[in-house]
Structure formats: C-alpha cells, structure tokens
Design a protein around this motif. Structure first.
Motif, PDB file in Angstrom:
ATOM      1  N   ILE A   1       0.849  -1.281   0.098  1.00  0.00           N
ATOM      2  CA  ILE A   1      -0.198   0.385  -0.079  1.00  0.00           C
ATOM      3  C   ILE A   1       1.098   1.261  -0.063  1.00  0.00           C
ATOM      4  O   ILE A   1       0.986   2.282  -0.438  1.00  0.00           O
ATOM      5  CB  ILE A   1      -1.344  -0.378   1.232  1.00  0.00           C
ATOM      6  N   ALA A   2       1.566   1.236   0.889  1.00  0.00           N
ATOM      7  CA  ALA A   2       2.631   2.041  -0.100  1.00  0.00           C
ATOM      8  C   ALA A   2       3.415   2.654  -0.705  1.00  0.00           C
ATOM      9  O   ALA A   2       3.548   3.279  -1.459  1.00  0.00           O
ATOM     10  CB  ALA A   2       4.424   2.373   1.864  1.00  0.00           C
ATOM     11  N   ARG A   3       4.022   1.572  -1.063  1.00  0.00           N
ATOM     12  CA  ARG A   3       5.021   2.095  -2.810  1.00  0.00           C
ATOM     13  C   ARG A   3       2.656   1.977  -3.654  1.00  0.00           C
ATOM     14  O   ARG A   3       3.945   3.336  -4.092  1.00  0.00           O
ATOM     15  CB  ARG A   3       5.078   0.234  -2.943  1.00  0.00           C
ATOM     16  N   LEU A   4       1.921   1.958  -3.453  1.00  0.00           N
ATOM     17  CA  LEU A   4       1.534   2.496  -4.694  1.00  0.00           C
ATOM     18  C   LEU A   4       0.851   3.575  -4.666  1.00  0.00           C
ATOM     19  O   LEU A   4       0.457   4.031  -5.140  1.00  0.00           O
ATOM     20  CB  LEU A   4       0.298   0.891  -4.756  1.00  0.00           C
ATOM     21  N   GLY A   5       0.979   3.711  -3.081  1.00  0.00           N
ATOM     22  CA  GLY A   5       0.455   4.940  -2.754  1.00  0.00           C
ATOM     23  C   GLY A   5       1.234   5.896  -3.652  1.00  0.00           C
ATOM     24  O   GLY A   5       1.118   7.547  -3.379  1.00  0.00           O
ATOM     25  N   HIS A   6       2.237   6.233  -3.891  1.00  0.00           N
ATOM     26  CA  HIS A   6       3.250   6.962  -4.395  1.00  0.00           C
ATOM     27  C   HIS A   6       2.810   6.993  -5.863  1.00  0.00           C
ATOM     28  O   HIS A   6       2.344   7.853  -6.844  1.00  0.00           O
ATOM     29  CB  HIS A   6       4.770   6.236  -4.855  1.00  0.00           C
ATOM     30  N   TYR A   7       1.714   6.112  -6.035  1.00  0.00           N
ATOM     31  CA  TYR A   7       1.345   6.216  -7.599  1.00  0.00           C
ATOM     32  C   TYR A   7      -0.310   7.115  -7.736  1.00  0.00           C
ATOM     33  O   TYR A   7      -0.707   7.330  -8.421  1.00  0.00           O
ATOM     34  CB  TYR A   7       1.758   4.717  -8.622  1.00  0.00           C
ATOM     35  N   VAL A   8      -1.334   6.424  -6.637  1.00  0.00           N
ATOM     36  CA  VAL A   8      -2.424   6.829  -6.413  1.00  0.00           C
ATOM     37  C   VAL A   8      -2.785   6.662  -5.369  1.00  0.00           C
ATOM     38  O   VAL A   8      -2.144   6.800  -4.359  1.00  0.00           O
ATOM     39  CB  VAL A   8      -3.187   5.069  -7.322  1.00  0.00           C
ATOM     40  N   ARG A   9      -4.567   7.676  -5.481  1.00  0.00           N
ATOM     41  CA  ARG A   9      -4.375   8.059  -4.207  1.00  0.00           C
ATOM     42  C   ARG A   9      -5.480   7.299  -3.234  1.00  0.00           C
ATOM     43  O   ARG A   9      -6.432   7.405  -4.741  1.00  0.00           O
ATOM     44  CB  ARG A   9      -4.645   9.644  -3.907  1.00  0.00           C
ATOM     45  N   PHE A  10      -5.655   5.856  -2.760  1.00  0.00           N
ATOM     46  CA  PHE A  10      -6.869   5.528  -2.575  1.00  0.00           C
ATOM     47  C   PHE A  10      -7.639   6.304  -2.712  1.00  0.00           C
ATOM     48  O   PHE A  10      -7.683   7.251  -0.938  1.00  0.00           O
ATOM     49  CB  PHE A  10      -6.184   4.587  -1.934  1.00  0.00           C
ATOM     50  N   SER A  11      -9.369   6.309  -2.983  1.00  0.00           N
ATOM     51  CA  SER A  11     -10.582   6.483  -1.813  1.00  0.00           C
ATOM     52  C   SER A  11     -10.647   5.482  -0.422  1.00  0.00           C
ATOM     53  O   SER A  11     -10.093   4.256  -0.707  1.00  0.00           O
ATOM     54  CB  SER A  11     -11.573   6.021  -2.853  1.00  0.00           C
ATOM     55  N   ALA A  12     -11.404   5.536   0.467  1.00  0.00           N
ATOM     56  CA  ALA A  12     -10.923   4.349   1.606  1.00  0.00           C
ATOM     57  C   ALA A  12     -12.284   3.151   1.141  1.00  0.00           C
ATOM     58  O   ALA A  12     -11.449   2.644   1.195  1.00  0.00           O
ATOM     59  CB  ALA A  12     -12.565   5.380   2.377  1.00  0.00           C
ATOM     60  N   ASP A  13     -12.740   3.379   0.035  1.00  0.00           N
ATOM     61  CA  ASP A  13     -13.330   2.358  -0.296  1.00  0.00           C
ATOM     62  C   ASP A  13     -12.165   1.073  -1.156  1.00  0.00           C
ATOM     63  O   ASP A  13     -12.230  -0.115  -0.113  1.00  0.00           O
ATOM     64  CB  ASP A  13     -14.331   1.994  -1.895  1.00  0.00           C
ATOM     65  N   GLU A  14     -11.181   2.341  -1.690  1.00  0.00           N
ATOM     66  CA  GLU A  14     -10.373   1.486  -2.543  1.00  0.00           C
ATOM     67  C   GLU A  14      -9.404   0.317  -1.590  1.00  0.00           C
ATOM     68  O   GLU A  14      -8.636  -0.334  -1.961  1.00  0.00           O
ATOM     69  CB  GLU A  14      -9.652   2.106  -3.695  1.00  0.00           C
ATOM     70  N   ARG A  15      -8.946   1.638  -0.633  1.00  0.00           N
ATOM     71  CA  ARG A  15      -7.633   0.678   0.640  1.00  0.00           C
ATOM     72  C   ARG A  15      -8.454  -0.299   1.636  1.00  0.00           C
ATOM     73  O   ARG A  15      -7.992  -0.913   1.627  1.00  0.00           O
ATOM     74  CB  ARG A  15      -7.881   2.445   1.334  1.00  0.00           C
ATOM     75  N   ALA A  16     -10.127  -0.173   1.736  1.00  0.00           N
ATOM     76  CA  ALA A  16     -10.260  -0.979   1.876  1.00  0.00           C
ATOM     77  C   ALA A  16     -10.453  -2.528   1.492  1.00  0.00           C
ATOM     78  O   ALA A  16     -10.386  -3.505   2.048  1.00  0.00           O
ATOM     79  CB  ALA A  16     -12.181  -1.017   2.448  1.00  0.00           C
ATOM     80  N   MET A  17     -10.605  -3.007   0.113  1.00  0.00           N
ATOM     81  CA  MET A  17     -10.302  -3.259  -0.895  1.00  0.00           C
ATOM     82  C   MET A  17      -9.176  -4.233  -0.214  1.00  0.00           C
ATOM     83  O   MET A  17      -8.746  -5.155  -0.496  1.00  0.00           O
ATOM     84  CB  MET A  17     -11.180  -2.697  -2.352  1.00  0.00           C
TER      85      MET A  17
END
Length: 136
Positions: A16-32
């Motif tokens: 999640i930390a790595r992907l967070g460099h490319y995409v800002r996740f919504s709460a729903d996406e983070r939950a998934m």
C-alpha cells in the motif's frame, strides 16, 4: 502463524505504501486492498524456492520482508537471475494465469510473504480500474 494485519498494525503495509506513490486511494479502495491483503503469511529460509519452474501457480506472492529473486534454470544447470523482489513487490502479477511456471522464485534472504489468491486479484480488478492500474 502471523497475519498481515498483525504485522503492520501501526505501519503502512509495504504494498500500500508503494502503490500510494502512484495513486491516492479512496477509503473504499483502501478497504478492498486491506481485504485482499488479509491472511496468513509464510516464512521461508534463504536459498529455498517459493515456487519452481514447472509448478502450477497458486496465486501471486507478495514479499513482506526479505529479498527474493526470479530466475530461469539454464540447460547446463546454472541460474539466470531475471529480477529481484523487495518488500512490497508483487512477484509475477501476471503469472497466476499460467498453467505452469516458466521460471522459479527463490529466497535470497529469509523471506516472509503472503500469497494473494487469483480470486482476490480478480476482485480488485473488477472493483476498481484505478486499483488495476496501480497494481500493473
């Protein structure tokens, strides 16, 4: 057996930390993502294989701790290293669709990993094109 949730209770999960460099996740996406990354982890000693050439892939290994490497075995028995995998790396995201592995994945150091099932990977893709884009 240690779960991923217990390992990263106070810290960001490496993927999640790595992907967070490319995409800002919504709460729903983070939950998934959290749901897809839930499950038991496996620890493997160095110089052991996570999966071998010719094996049927079970899912997608996600490196949580340690270093792994992807390699081919040459005709003369030597290994040709194709890639190194560090914490937060998905090993062969596309590999789970193969009938059998065309390469091996070994532990360079002691490795802790999570195997993400085909169903969970496909559910992430079906849920959000942004998650699919981030994973690829």
């Amino acid at each position: 057996m240690v779960t991923v949730a217990a390992m990263f209770h106070d810290h960001a999960h490496p993927l999640i930390a790595r992907l967070g460099h490319y995409v800002r996740f919504s709460a729903d996406e983070r939950a998934m993502l959290d749901k897809a990354l839930a499950g038991p982890t496996t620890t493997l000693r160095q110089r052991r294989d996570l999966i071998r050439e010719g094996d049927r892939p079970r899912g997608v290994p996600l490196i949580l701790e340690g270093w792994a490497f992807r390699y081919k075995t040459l005709e003369d028995g030597r290994r040709q290293i194709i890639a190194f995998h560090l914490p937060g790396d998905l090993c062969d995201l596309h590999g789970y669709i193969l009938d059998e592995m065309d390469h091996s994945l070994g532990a360079l150091t002691a490795v802790r990993y999570l195997e993400i099932s085909r169903d969970r990977i496909e559910a992430l893709g079906a849920h959000s094109p942004r998650l699919t884009h981030a994973l690829w």
